[in-house]
Design a protein around this motif. Structure first.
Motif, PDB file in Angstrom:
ATOM      1  N   CYS A  80     -52.231 -34.645 -10.253  1.00  0.00           N
ATOM      2  CA  CYS A  80     -52.476 -35.133  -8.585  1.00  0.00           C
ATOM      3  C   CYS A  80     -51.864 -34.056  -8.684  1.00  0.00           C
ATOM      4  O   CYS A  80     -50.617 -33.212  -8.501  1.00  0.00           O
ATOM      5  CB  CYS A  80     -51.517 -36.407  -9.213  1.00  0.00           C
ATOM      6  N   GLY A  81     -52.319 -33.705  -7.400  1.00  0.00           N
ATOM      7  CA  GLY A  81     -51.708 -33.259  -6.393  1.00  0.00           C
ATOM      8  C   GLY A  81     -51.996 -33.467  -4.853  1.00  0.00           C
ATOM      9  O   GLY A  81     -52.471 -34.670  -4.638  1.00  0.00           O
ATOM     10  N   GLY A  82     -52.096 -33.051  -3.673  1.00  0.00           N
ATOM     11  CA  GLY A  82     -53.054 -33.250  -2.179  1.00  0.00           C
ATOM     12  C   GLY A  82     -52.842 -32.568  -1.697  1.00  0.00           C
ATOM     13  O   GLY A  82     -52.138 -31.344  -1.932  1.00  0.00           O
ATOM     14  N   SER A  83     -54.124 -32.551  -1.355  1.00  0.00           N
ATOM     15  CA  SER A  83     -54.964 -31.158  -1.027  1.00  0.00           C
ATOM     16  C   SER A  83     -54.474 -30.780   0.407  1.00  0.00           C
ATOM     17  O   SER A  83     -54.080 -29.682   1.017  1.00  0.00           O
ATOM     18  CB  SER A  83     -55.852 -31.365  -0.619  1.00  0.00           C
ATOM     19  N   GLY A  84     -52.902 -31.039   1.315  1.00  0.00           N
ATOM     20  CA  GLY A  84     -52.873 -30.948   2.516  1.00  0.00           C
ATOM     21  C   GLY A  84     -50.887 -30.806   2.047  1.00  0.00           C
ATOM     22  O   GLY A  84     -50.041 -30.159   3.248  1.00  0.00           O
ATOM     23  N   ASP A  85     -50.643 -30.544   0.753  1.00  0.00           N
ATOM     24  CA  ASP A  85     -49.552 -29.888   0.785  1.00  0.00           C
ATOM     25  C   ASP A  85     -48.713 -28.183   1.134  1.00  0.00           C
ATOM     26  O   ASP A  85     -49.719 -27.494   0.098  1.00  0.00           O
ATOM     27  CB  ASP A  85     -48.881 -29.586  -0.885  1.00  0.00           C
ATOM     28  N   PRO A  86     -48.323 -28.369   2.048  1.00  0.00           N
ATOM     29  CA  PRO A  86     -47.366 -27.164   2.328  1.00  0.00           C
ATOM     30  C   PRO A  86     -47.077 -26.393   1.135  1.00  0.00           C
ATOM     31  O   PRO A  86     -46.625 -25.045   1.173  1.00  0.00           O
ATOM     32  CB  PRO A  86     -47.049 -27.144   3.493  1.00  0.00           C
ATOM     33  N   THR A  87     -46.131 -27.240   0.314  1.00  0.00           N
ATOM     34  CA  THR A  87     -44.923 -26.322  -0.493  1.00  0.00           C
ATOM     35  C   THR A  87     -45.444 -26.492  -2.074  1.00  0.00           C
ATOM     36  O   THR A  87     -46.039 -24.866  -2.452  1.00  0.00           O
ATOM     37  CB  THR A  87     -44.246 -26.985  -0.933  1.00  0.00           C
ATOM     38  N   VAL A  88     -46.575 -26.665  -2.533  1.00  0.00           N
ATOM     39  CA  VAL A  88     -47.129 -26.450  -3.769  1.00  0.00           C
ATOM     40  C   VAL A  88     -48.550 -27.045  -3.852  1.00  0.00           C
ATOM     41  O   VAL A  88     -49.716 -28.134  -3.364  1.00  0.00           O
ATOM     42  CB  VAL A  88     -46.942 -27.284  -5.103  1.00  0.00           C
ATOM     43  N   PRO A  89     -49.523 -25.856  -3.289  1.00  0.00           N
ATOM     44  CA  PRO A  89     -51.004 -25.434  -2.812  1.00  0.00           C
ATOM     45  C   PRO A  89     -51.653 -26.134  -3.199  1.00  0.00           C
ATOM     46  O   PRO A  89     -51.672 -25.495  -4.687  1.00  0.00           O
ATOM     47  CB  PRO A  89     -51.198 -24.314  -2.384  1.00  0.00           C
TER      48      PRO A  89
END
Length: 436
Positions: free
Chosen positions: A351-360
């Motif tokens: 799981c992740g977020g495509s806008g995450d600026p820390t863990v792309p």
């Protein structure tokens, strides 16, 4: 039962302090202290807190009270040295008492506060675990890691996959021992999850267990959340991630202690004034993310870009060599700690977020999934929670686009650490519900 626990603890403690002891010959996961119930969070208290914070819409209403239990257990250091980790076990109680629970092993996100323990009912991360898992009928174990809280380890081996794995596996063993000592029933089904650094740690433990390093642990699922699985790839980027000035010095100095090959003099990597104290800065006995900046220990004042913060700390020649030289020691060490070259067998969620600026997401989640697929794994699914984040926290359902605006600064400063975790924890629980 009490006398047997005492004798086991004395033996384990003696081993922990013995010179040259430890490694796989020691009683890994054995309890060094009697587990203590610190507090019981009632379902009503959990619901009141999640309702006021808005978390209840994601976590749901509590079904159980939650007992917060402290742990301290034996686990080896990076070279097999005798050491220990403290942590927390969360036990469903109240309406859920005297049942048999699946066990969720959770790995925490990057922590810069050396005294911090998750065995604290007021800790925000501990409360999230209570709301999402323990209040829904899961037992939970969450280590503090080597080098934190009660651990006697002299440093934290940040993003070192092998020691993350052993700390997690031994935490599971410690929870099983504590449950037996307290008469808590566990079903034998184990699920792994973790967020950010914890996503890396939970994936490392998943890989190790499926490689036969977990003994009789019955791993049925893993949900690895916003983890930096592709560390070597991250060092080829020319742009800097948000938080670079915290995470990369933390990693470089930890790996120098582990591998001893990154530099012969700290000034080869770090600029003044940071070179004079950076090796012993993290984790800090007194400073938080905020006060690391406000005291000037690290750069990052308002308006500072990630690139500016990076360039204030690191020597440009070192950065250039990492980016371009595949024989650079940091890059080679990163390859050793990548979590892309294996094929999960248990049901797995990334799981992740495509806008995450820390863990792309594209750099880490996408690369890991492609690697798993290439090795024939068919058990891995992925989810991008960015649409949920934009809908909940964006401006008219969209991410802010003006980098000069306060809305842009708040949104991206909050994305990885505040907005993303609850949505990924909900996805993890949804997976676990299918195998519990």
């Amino acid at each position: 039962m009490q006398r047997r626990f005492l004798l086991t603890s004395i033996a384990a403690a003696a081993l922990l302090t013995a010179c040259g002891g430890g490694g796989d010959s020691g009683p890994r996961g054995s309890l060094l202290e009697q587990p203590q119930t610190l507090a019981t969070l009632t379902a009503a208290q959990i619901d009141a807190s999640t309702a006021s914070s808005g978390l209840q819409a994601i976590a749901g209403k509590a079904k159980c009270d939650v007992r917060v239990v402290s742990l301290n257990y034996y686990t080896p250091g990076v070279k097999g040295e005798a050491s220990n980790s403290s942590g927390v076990m969360l036990v469903p109680a109240g309406a859920c008492a005297n049942l048999s629970y699946p066990l969720v092993a959770y790995a925490k996100g990057t922590d810069v506060q050396k005294p911090r323990t998750l065995a604290n009912p007021a800790d925000a991360e501990t409360f999230s675990l209570a709301a999402f898992f323990a209040a829904q009928g899961y037992a939970v174990v969450a280590p503090d890691y080597l080098g934190f809280a009660k651990s006697n380890y002299t440093f934290h081996p940040y993003l070192h996959a092998d020691s993350e794995a052993t700390t997690m596996i031994d935490g599971i063993r410690a929870a099983q021992a504590a449950a037996a000592a307290q008469g808590v029933g566990l079903s034998g089904r184990v699920m792994l999850t973790g967020y950010s650094q914890g996503g890396h740690a939970s994936a490392a433990a998943h890989r190790a267990i499926e490689a036969g390093q977990g003994g009789n642990i019955n791993l049925v699922a893993g949900a690895h959340l916003a983890g930096p699985y592709n560390l070597s790839g991250s060092f080829k980027l020319t742009n800097a991630i948000a938080g670079y000035q915290f995470f990369v010095p933390y990693l470089v100095t930890a790996w120098q202690k582990i591998y001893g090959n990154i530099y012969s003099n700290v000034t080869q990597v770090f600029k003044a004034p940071y070179a004079s104290y950076i090796e012993n800065l993290l984790p800090s006995p007194t400073l938080t993310y905020t006060t690391l900046v406000t005291t000037g220990a690290l750069p990052g004042a308002p308006g500072t870009t990630p690139e500016q913060a990076r360039d204030a700390v690191f020597q440009p020649a070192f950065l250039q060599d990492v980016q371009t030289n595949n024989n650079n020691a940091l890059f080679v060490n990163a390859q050793k700690n990548d979590l892309t070259g294996w094929a999960p067998r248990a049901r797995t969620l990334l799981c992740g977020g495509s806008g995450d600026p820390t863990v792309p997401l594209a750099l880490h989640l996408t690369a890991a999934k492609a690697s798993f697929d290439a090795r024939g794994s068919t058990s891995v699914t992925t989810v991008d929670v960015d649409p949920l984040i934009r809908a909940t926290y964006g401006v008219n359902g969209q991410a802010p686009t003006d980098p000069r605006s306060a809305a842009f600064a708040t949104y991206y400063a909050s994305y990885h650490g505040t907005y993303e975790p609850p949505f990924c924890l909900a996805q993890a629980r949804a997976l676990f519900e299918t195998v519990r």
